[in-house]
Design a protein around this motif. Structure first.
Motif, PDB file in Angstrom:
ATOM      1  N   GLU A   1       5.949 -11.565  -4.628  1.00  0.00           N
ATOM      2  CA  GLU A   1       7.369 -11.538  -4.962  1.00  0.00           C
ATOM      3  C   GLU A   1       7.612 -10.695  -6.214  1.00  0.00           C
ATOM      4  O   GLU A   1       8.582  -9.937  -6.301  1.00  0.00           O
ATOM      5  N   GLU A   2       6.737 -10.851  -7.209  1.00  0.00           N
ATOM      6  CA  GLU A   2       6.865 -10.058  -8.431  1.00  0.00           C
ATOM      7  C   GLU A   2       6.610  -8.581  -8.148  1.00  0.00           C
ATOM      8  O   GLU A   2       7.290  -7.714  -8.685  1.00  0.00           O
ATOM      9  N   PHE A   3       5.623  -8.306  -7.334  1.00  0.00           N
ATOM     10  CA  PHE A   3       5.335  -6.919  -6.983  1.00  0.00           C
ATOM     11  C   PHE A   3       6.534  -6.292  -6.282  1.00  0.00           C
ATOM     12  O   PHE A   3       6.931  -5.172  -6.588  1.00  0.00           O
ATOM     13  N   ASN A   4       7.118  -7.017  -5.343  1.00  0.00           N
ATOM     14  CA  ASN A   4       8.238  -6.494  -4.571  1.00  0.00           C
ATOM     15  C   ASN A   4       9.490  -6.260  -5.415  1.00  0.00           C
ATOM     16  O   ASN A   4      10.292  -5.390  -5.089  1.00  0.00           O
ATOM     17  N   THR A   5       9.649  -7.025  -6.474  1.00  0.00           N
ATOM     18  CA  THR A   5      10.841  -6.854  -7.320  1.00  0.00           C
ATOM     19  C   THR A   5      10.593  -5.907  -8.498  1.00  0.00           C
ATOM     20  O   THR A   5      11.519  -5.592  -9.239  1.00  0.00           O
ATOM     21  N   MET A   6       9.364  -5.454  -8.661  1.00  0.00           N
ATOM     22  CA  MET A   6       9.034  -4.529  -9.743  1.00  0.00           C
ATOM     23  C   MET A   6       9.695  -3.174  -9.476  1.00  0.00           C
ATOM     24  O   MET A   6       9.629  -2.652  -8.367  1.00  0.00           O
ATOM     25  N   SER A   7      10.329  -2.629 -10.505  1.00  0.00           N
ATOM     26  CA  SER A   7      10.965  -1.320 -10.354  1.00  0.00           C
ATOM     27  C   SER A   7       9.897  -0.250 -10.162  1.00  0.00           C
ATOM     28  O   SER A   7       8.725  -0.439 -10.518  1.00  0.00           O
ATOM     29  N   GLU A   8      10.311   0.873  -9.597  1.00  0.00           N
ATOM     30  CA  GLU A   8       9.375   1.986  -9.398  1.00  0.00           C
ATOM     31  C   GLU A   8       8.824   2.466 -10.739  1.00  0.00           C
ATOM     32  O   GLU A   8       7.648   2.801 -10.853  1.00  0.00           O
ATOM     33  N   GLN A   9       9.678   2.494 -11.752  1.00  0.00           N
ATOM     34  CA  GLN A   9       9.248   2.946 -13.070  1.00  0.00           C
ATOM     35  C   GLN A   9       8.200   2.005 -13.659  1.00  0.00           C
ATOM     36  O   GLN A   9       7.209   2.446 -14.244  1.00  0.00           O
ATOM     37  N   GLU A  10       8.410   0.704 -13.491  1.00  0.00           N
ATOM     38  CA  GLU A  10       7.454  -0.275 -13.998  1.00  0.00           C
ATOM     39  C   GLU A  10       6.133  -0.191 -13.232  1.00  0.00           C
ATOM     40  O   GLU A  10       5.054  -0.238 -13.820  1.00  0.00           O
ATOM     41  N   LEU A  11       6.222  -0.040 -11.918  1.00  0.00           N
ATOM     42  CA  LEU A  11       5.007   0.110 -11.105  1.00  0.00           C
ATOM     43  C   LEU A  11       4.250   1.366 -11.514  1.00  0.00           C
ATOM     44  O   LEU A  11       3.018   1.349 -11.660  1.00  0.00           O
ATOM     45  N   LYS A  12       4.977   2.433 -11.731  1.00  0.00           N
ATOM     46  CA  LYS A  12       4.364   3.692 -12.145  1.00  0.00           C
ATOM     47  C   LYS A  12       3.650   3.524 -13.491  1.00  0.00           C
ATOM     48  O   LYS A  12       2.528   4.010 -13.678  1.00  0.00           O
ATOM     49  N   LYS A  13       4.278   2.795 -14.407  1.00  0.00           N
ATOM     50  CA  LYS A  13       3.675   2.560 -15.727  1.00  0.00           C
ATOM     51  C   LYS A  13       2.369   1.773 -15.596  1.00  0.00           C
ATOM     52  O   LYS A  13       1.347   2.141 -16.184  1.00  0.00           O
ATOM     53  N   HIS A  14       2.389   0.701 -14.803  1.00  0.00           N
ATOM     54  CA  HIS A  14       1.184  -0.113 -14.621  1.00  0.00           C
ATOM     55  C   HIS A  14       0.070   0.696 -13.959  1.00  0.00           C
ATOM     56  O   HIS A  14      -1.082   0.651 -14.396  1.00  0.00           O
TER      57      HIS A  14
ATOM     58  N   ILE B   1       0.833  -1.207   0.000  1.00  0.00           N
ATOM     59  CA  ILE B   1       0.000   0.000   0.000  1.00  0.00           C
ATOM     60  C   ILE B   1       0.866   1.255   0.000  1.00  0.00           C
ATOM     61  O   ILE B   1       0.579   2.209  -0.725  1.00  0.00           O
ATOM     62  N   GLN B   2       1.947   1.255   0.766  1.00  0.00           N
ATOM     63  CA  GLN B   2       2.822   2.425   0.799  1.00  0.00           C
ATOM     64  C   GLN B   2       3.445   2.707  -0.563  1.00  0.00           C
ATOM     65  O   GLN B   2       3.518   3.857  -0.992  1.00  0.00           O
ATOM     66  N   ARG B   3       3.887   1.656  -1.240  1.00  0.00           N
ATOM     67  CA  ARG B   3       4.465   1.851  -2.581  1.00  0.00           C
ATOM     68  C   ARG B   3       3.422   2.416  -3.541  1.00  0.00           C
ATOM     69  O   ARG B   3       3.695   3.328  -4.312  1.00  0.00           O
ATOM     70  N   ILE B   4       2.216   1.873  -3.474  1.00  0.00           N
ATOM     71  CA  ILE B   4       1.146   2.336  -4.364  1.00  0.00           C
ATOM     72  C   ILE B   4       0.764   3.771  -4.024  1.00  0.00           C
ATOM     73  O   ILE B   4       0.563   4.590  -4.922  1.00  0.00           O
ATOM     74  N   GLU B   5       0.684   4.102  -2.740  1.00  0.00           N
ATOM     75  CA  GLU B   5       0.354   5.471  -2.337  1.00  0.00           C
ATOM     76  C   GLU B   5       1.363   6.470  -2.918  1.00  0.00           C
ATOM     77  O   GLU B   5       0.975   7.528  -3.410  1.00  0.00           O
ATOM     78  N   GLN B   6       2.635   6.122  -2.832  1.00  0.00           N
ATOM     79  CA  GLN B   6       3.672   7.015  -3.356  1.00  0.00           C
ATOM     80  C   GLN B   6       3.521   7.223  -4.857  1.00  0.00           C
ATOM     81  O   GLN B   6       3.596   8.349  -5.350  1.00  0.00           O
ATOM     82  N   VAL B   7       3.276   6.145  -5.582  1.00  0.00           N
ATOM     83  CA  VAL B   7       3.148   6.234  -7.040  1.00  0.00           C
ATOM     84  C   VAL B   7       1.898   7.015  -7.426  1.00  0.00           C
ATOM     85  O   VAL B   7       1.938   7.873  -8.307  1.00  0.00           O
ATOM     86  N   VAL B   8       0.786   6.751  -6.757  1.00  0.00           N
ATOM     87  CA  VAL B   8      -0.458   7.472  -7.066  1.00  0.00           C
ATOM     88  C   VAL B   8      -0.293   8.964  -6.784  1.00  0.00           C
ATOM     89  O   VAL B   8      -0.732   9.806  -7.578  1.00  0.00           O
ATOM     90  N   ALA B   9       0.361   9.304  -5.689  1.00  0.00           N
ATOM     91  CA  ALA B   9       0.594  10.720  -5.365  1.00  0.00           C
ATOM     92  C   ALA B   9       1.433  11.387  -6.454  1.00  0.00           C
ATOM     93  O   ALA B   9       1.115  12.504  -6.892  1.00  0.00           O
ATOM     94  N   ILE B  10       2.466  10.717  -6.904  1.00  0.00           N
ATOM     95  CA  ILE B  10       3.321  11.268  -7.970  1.00  0.00           C
ATOM     96  C   ILE B  10       2.522  11.445  -9.259  1.00  0.00           C
ATOM     97  O   ILE B  10       2.575  12.499  -9.892  1.00  0.00           O
ATOM     98  N   LEU B  11       1.772  10.426  -9.637  1.00  0.00           N
ATOM     99  CA  LEU B  11       0.990  10.495 -10.887  1.00  0.00           C
ATOM    100  C   LEU B  11      -0.067  11.592 -10.824  1.00  0.00           C
ATOM    101  O   LEU B  11      -0.313  12.277 -11.816  1.00  0.00           O
ATOM    102  N   MET B  12      -0.684  11.769  -9.671  1.00  0.00           N
ATOM    103  CA  MET B  12      -1.705  12.813  -9.548  1.00  0.00           C
ATOM    104  C   MET B  12      -1.090  14.205  -9.626  1.00  0.00           C
ATOM    105  O   MET B  12      -1.730  15.131 -10.117  1.00  0.00           O
ATOM    106  N   GLU B  13       0.143  14.344  -9.172  1.00  0.00           N
ATOM    107  CA  GLU B  13       0.836  15.633  -9.298  1.00  0.00           C
ATOM    108  C   GLU B  13       1.266  15.879 -10.740  1.00  0.00           C
ATOM    109  O   GLU B  13       1.184  16.999 -11.238  1.00  0.00           O
TER     110      GLU B  13
END
Length: 98
Positions: free
Chosen positions: A53-66, A12-24
């Motif tokens: 395990e896949e989620f945890n190894t996903m790069s921030e850039q890849e998570l942001k893209k998804h 949830i923390q990783r997703i919160e960070q990415v969503v906050a960045i994307l909304m900005e």
């Protein structure tokens, strides 16, 4: 159970960070999407469709893209709900031609 709680919090923390960045970065997201609902929706999608395990190894850039692709889909779906029947018919016709 504790490790599941820690894993859940981390996800949830990783997703919160990415969503906050994307909304900005994209004002349309901030305008059309609810932050908390989007975080919960994305967390549910990732938990149901991706091993942790896949989620945890996903790069921030890849998570942001998804996340961005899912958020675009949600924003467009919300926009379609606001169309009049005539506008929706025009949209459907345009999609059929593609």
């Amino acid at each position: 159970m504790l490790s599941n709680d820690v894993t859940q919090k981390s996800l949830i923390q990783r997703i919160e960070q990415v969503v906050a960045i994307l909304m900005e970065e994209r004002p349309l997201f901030k305008k059309d999407l609810d932050y908390a609902e989007m975080v919960n929706h994305l967390a549910k999608l990732f938990q149901q469709n991706l091993p942790i395990e896949e989620f945890n190894t996903m790069s921030e850039q890849e998570l942001k893209k998804h996340c961005s692709l899912i958020m675009v889909t949600e924003a467009v779906a919300g926009t379609l709900n606001e169309l009049s029947p005539e506008q929706l018919a025009i949209f459907d016709d345009a999609i059929k031609r593609k």
